[in-house]
Scaffold this active site. Sequence first.
Site, mmCIF file in Angstrom:
data_model
loop_
_atom_site.group_PDB
_atom_site.id
_atom_site.type_symbol
_atom_site.label_atom_id
_atom_site.label_comp_id
_atom_site.label_asym_id
_atom_site.label_seq_id
_atom_site.Cartn_x
_atom_site.Cartn_y
_atom_site.Cartn_z
ATOM 1 N N LYS A 156 -2.095 5.962 -22.977
ATOM 2 C CA LYS A 156 -1.530 6.274 -24.292
ATOM 3 C C LYS A 156 0.000 6.261 -24.184
ATOM 4 O O LYS A 156 0.634 5.352 -24.677
ATOM 5 C CB LYS A 156 -2.022 7.639 -24.767
ATOM 6 C CG LYS A 156 -3.536 7.658 -24.946
ATOM 7 C CD LYS A 156 -4.010 8.889 -25.648
ATOM 8 C CE LYS A 156 -5.497 8.794 -25.901
ATOM 9 N NZ LYS A 156 -5.877 9.116 -27.247
ATOM 10 N N TYR A 187 0.840 -1.193 0.000
ATOM 11 C CA TYR A 187 0.000 0.000 0.000
ATOM 12 C C TYR A 187 0.878 1.247 0.000
ATOM 13 O O TYR A 187 0.639 2.191 -0.753
ATOM 14 C CB TYR A 187 -0.900 -0.016 1.238
ATOM 15 C CG TYR A 187 -1.920 1.094 1.235
ATOM 16 C CD1 TYR A 187 -3.166 0.901 0.645
ATOM 17 C CD2 TYR A 187 -1.634 2.330 1.804
ATOM 18 C CE1 TYR A 187 -4.093 1.923 0.624
ATOM 19 C CE2 TYR A 187 -2.568 3.352 1.784
ATOM 20 C CZ TYR A 187 -3.798 3.149 1.200
ATOM 21 O OH TYR A 187 -4.716 4.152 1.175
ATOM 22 N N PHE A 233 -21.330 12.482 -25.351
ATOM 23 C CA PHE A 233 -20.968 11.511 -26.385
ATOM 24 C C PHE A 233 -20.725 10.116 -25.832
ATOM 25 O O PHE A 233 -20.832 9.129 -26.544
ATOM 26 C CB PHE A 233 -19.737 11.984 -27.176
ATOM 27 C CG PHE A 233 -18.526 12.221 -26.310
ATOM 28 C CD1 PHE A 233 -18.328 13.434 -25.691
ATOM 29 C CD2 PHE A 233 -17.597 11.212 -26.113
ATOM 30 C CE1 PHE A 233 -17.224 13.654 -24.875
ATOM 31 C CE2 PHE A 233 -16.481 11.412 -25.307
ATOM 32 C CZ PHE A 233 -16.298 12.643 -24.681
ATOM 33 N N ASP A 260 0.340 18.707 -21.760
ATOM 34 C CA ASP A 260 -0.355 17.420 -21.800
ATOM 35 C C ASP A 260 0.446 16.508 -22.725
ATOM 36 O O ASP A 260 0.449 16.677 -23.944
ATOM 37 C CB ASP A 260 -1.783 17.617 -22.329
ATOM 38 C CG ASP A 260 -2.570 16.315 -22.398
ATOM 39 O OD1 ASP A 260 -1.960 15.226 -22.348
ATOM 40 O OD2 ASP A 260 -3.808 16.388 -22.527
ATOM 41 N N PHE A 286 -9.075 19.297 -24.958
ATOM 42 C CA PHE A 286 -9.524 17.920 -25.075
ATOM 43 C C PHE A 286 -10.799 17.831 -24.225
ATOM 44 O O PHE A 286 -10.980 18.602 -23.298
ATOM 45 C CB PHE A 286 -8.447 16.932 -24.592
ATOM 46 C CG PHE A 286 -8.906 15.518 -24.772
ATOM 47 C CD1 PHE A 286 -9.086 15.002 -26.047
ATOM 48 C CD2 PHE A 286 -9.237 14.714 -23.686
ATOM 49 C CE1 PHE A 286 -9.569 13.716 -26.227
ATOM 50 C CE2 PHE A 286 -9.720 13.428 -23.868
ATOM 51 C CZ PHE A 286 -9.893 12.926 -25.140
ATOM 52 N N THR A 287 -11.681 16.896 -24.588
ATOM 53 C CA THR A 287 -13.005 16.850 -23.942
ATOM 54 C C THR A 287 -12.917 16.854 -22.409
ATOM 55 O O THR A 287 -13.560 17.668 -21.745
ATOM 56 C CB THR A 287 -13.767 15.582 -24.391
ATOM 57 O OG1 THR A 287 -12.911 14.451 -24.223
ATOM 58 C CG2 THR A 287 -14.201 15.670 -25.848
ATOM 59 N N ARG A 313 -15.709 12.730 -33.575
ATOM 60 C CA ARG A 313 -15.040 13.851 -32.936
ATOM 61 C C ARG A 313 -15.556 15.108 -33.639
ATOM 62 O O ARG A 313 -14.970 15.600 -34.579
ATOM 63 C CB ARG A 313 -13.508 13.752 -33.060
ATOM 64 C CG ARG A 313 -12.890 12.581 -32.350
ATOM 65 C CD ARG A 313 -12.575 12.764 -30.876
ATOM 66 N NE ARG A 313 -13.679 12.759 -29.948
ATOM 67 C CZ ARG A 313 -13.558 12.463 -28.656
ATOM 68 N NH1 ARG A 313 -12.402 12.108 -28.140
ATOM 69 N NH2 ARG A 313 -14.596 12.530 -27.844
HETATM 70 N N1 F0G Z 1 -5.413 14.358 -22.853
HETATM 71 C C1 F0G Z 1 -5.397 13.859 -24.104
HETATM 72 C C2 F0G Z 1 -4.646 14.589 -25.170
HETATM 73 C C3 F0G Z 1 -6.061 12.667 -24.380
HETATM 74 O O1 F0G Z 1 -6.021 12.180 -25.619
HETATM 75 C C4 F0G Z 1 -6.758 12.002 -23.351
HETATM 76 C C5 F0G Z 1 -7.512 10.795 -23.616
HETATM 77 C C6 F0G Z 1 -6.743 12.566 -22.065
HETATM 78 C C7 F0G Z 1 -6.060 13.753 -21.856
HETATM 79 C C8 F0G Z 1 -7.451 11.908 -20.925
HETATM 80 O O2 F0G Z 1 -6.779 10.750 -20.554
HETATM 81 O O3 F0G Z 1 -8.422 8.900 -20.978
HETATM 82 O O4 F0G Z 1 -6.450 8.572 -19.482
HETATM 83 O O5 F0G Z 1 -8.334 9.973 -18.775
HETATM 84 N N2 F0G Z 1 -7.878 10.436 -24.756
HETATM 85 C C9 F0G Z 1 -8.636 9.219 -25.069
HETATM 86 C C10 F0G Z 1 -8.966 9.174 -26.538
HETATM 87 C C11 F0G Z 1 -9.822 9.008 -24.204
HETATM 88 O O6 F0G Z 1 -9.658 8.248 -26.932
HETATM 89 O O7 F0G Z 1 -8.511 10.031 -27.300
HETATM 90 P P1 F0G Z 1 -7.545 9.477 -19.916
#
Ligand code: F0G
Length: 482
Positions: free
Chosen positions: A266, A80, A455, A223, A132-133, A389
């Site tokens: 990623k 832990y 989405f 990022d 990013f979303t 997208r």
């Molecule tokens: N920033 C970028 C540029 C991303 O592409 C993503 C995730 C995140 C932040 C968030 O990271 O998913 O680990 O919480 N992109 C995925 C995609 C979801 O399908 O493009 P996460």
Amino acid sequence: MSEVKFFSGENIPLEMHKVRMVQRVYLREIEERAKAINEAGYNTFLLRNKDIFLDMLTDSGVNAMSENQYASMLQADDSYAGSETYYRLENVLQDMFGMKHFLPAHQGRACEHIISRLLVKPESTAIMNYHFTTTKAHISALGGIVEEIIIDEGLEINSNLPFKGNLDINKLKASIARLGKENICFVRIEAGTNLVGGQPVSMQNMREVSRICREEGLTLVYDASLLSDNLYFIKTRDPDFKDTDIRDITREIGSMMDIIYFSARKLGAARGGGIMTSDNEMFLKMREMIPLYEGFLTYGGMSVREMEAMAIGLQESMDMDIISQTPIFVEVLCKELLEKGVPVVTPPGGLGCHVDARQFCAHLPQEQYPAGALAAAFYLASGVRGMERGTLSEQRNPDGSETLAHMELLRLAFPKRVFTLSQVKYVADRLTWLYQNRNLIGGLTFEEEPRVLRFFFGRLKPIGNWPEQLLKKFREDFGDSL
Ligand code: F0G
């Protein structure tokens, strides 16, 4: 220094790995696919994997891991507090970015949550090349505002510009002058700008942005989720860095930023996330939040097995033979589609091939979600799952009107080192057929619309009976074939 490898100079990429474990996939009959997409509310997020032939939804958490990554999982230190795994991962990250502190978090958006809580005040503005979303959702949830200053060419579908993800320096200066630096919570650079086609940011641009932020005393956040692709493009598109070691480029990026965060779903080809900083004060403030929102400091909500795999994956991401695989496959698919007249974002970016749904479905207004409709239609035609997208991925304005997206894209993501060239050819073939029959694609309208990140779970229905028409034409053209 390894070069990117193409067979005999032709448009045939050479895989610099061999496949030693496989997953069975199924290509269902089109009638079954029609049923599946209908049950999924015409939202590819709601499809089940068993109904999907090639899953090109995302490259997040679905990348092929190396034998060394799997092997490393066996030495994961399950404790832990004080896990040796944590210290191994910390060492790798400190070395990679040259930054002092590492904070673990369970994935990229968890990092965004912590960073936003640290920096965002109500009414303050976060300036960035593009949102990013999940980034925007966290900033908005805390009352912050997002301002995008990507160069104008970044929002054009076709261009020859090698670094379409760059921030516009004049816009940055103008925003600072207009808003006043006290009202800016941070400046953010997103590597491999996700929502506008996986387009990279140049070193020169990062240097300029970093210089301005340091002069103005603004916090610069990077990022790095799509860093691998961006590094590949820096090495292949910027002659100044052709011979620079990828580790030195990464370290220079580290030296320019105040905070770096990433989704390890990623970057590092495992599952998790992390935040780096050399600023003691910000580190201590963020550290307080890790046990509250993520988990104890030495695992941050992640499995230690994933952390071991991540440590190896991050080191492997410093190898051009490994990180070139996605961009060259994207390029091959884009080239093949362009030859057939199918509109895609150029130059090809990282992450995936981005099909321009505005041109593809020129007969559909943005309010009928052309990119969402194209994603549903393409699943029907091929069993391949892509991701919308575009306007569906935006949030409505407070008055209920749509926020029309700058781009309407169908993203066909490439999980790293997962698909073969013949599968890519299949994608090109079916998408070309769909393009030839594009007038059969109709719009979508919401049946159930969630308020936040709609989405993901939103359910839609077709406007008219276009899926039936498309199925009929498919049977006419392909007979009994799958
Ligand atoms: N920033 C970028 C540029 C991303 O592409 C993503 C995730 C995140 C932040 C968030 O990271 O998913 O680990 O919480 N992109 C995925 C995609 C979801 O399908 O493009 P996460």
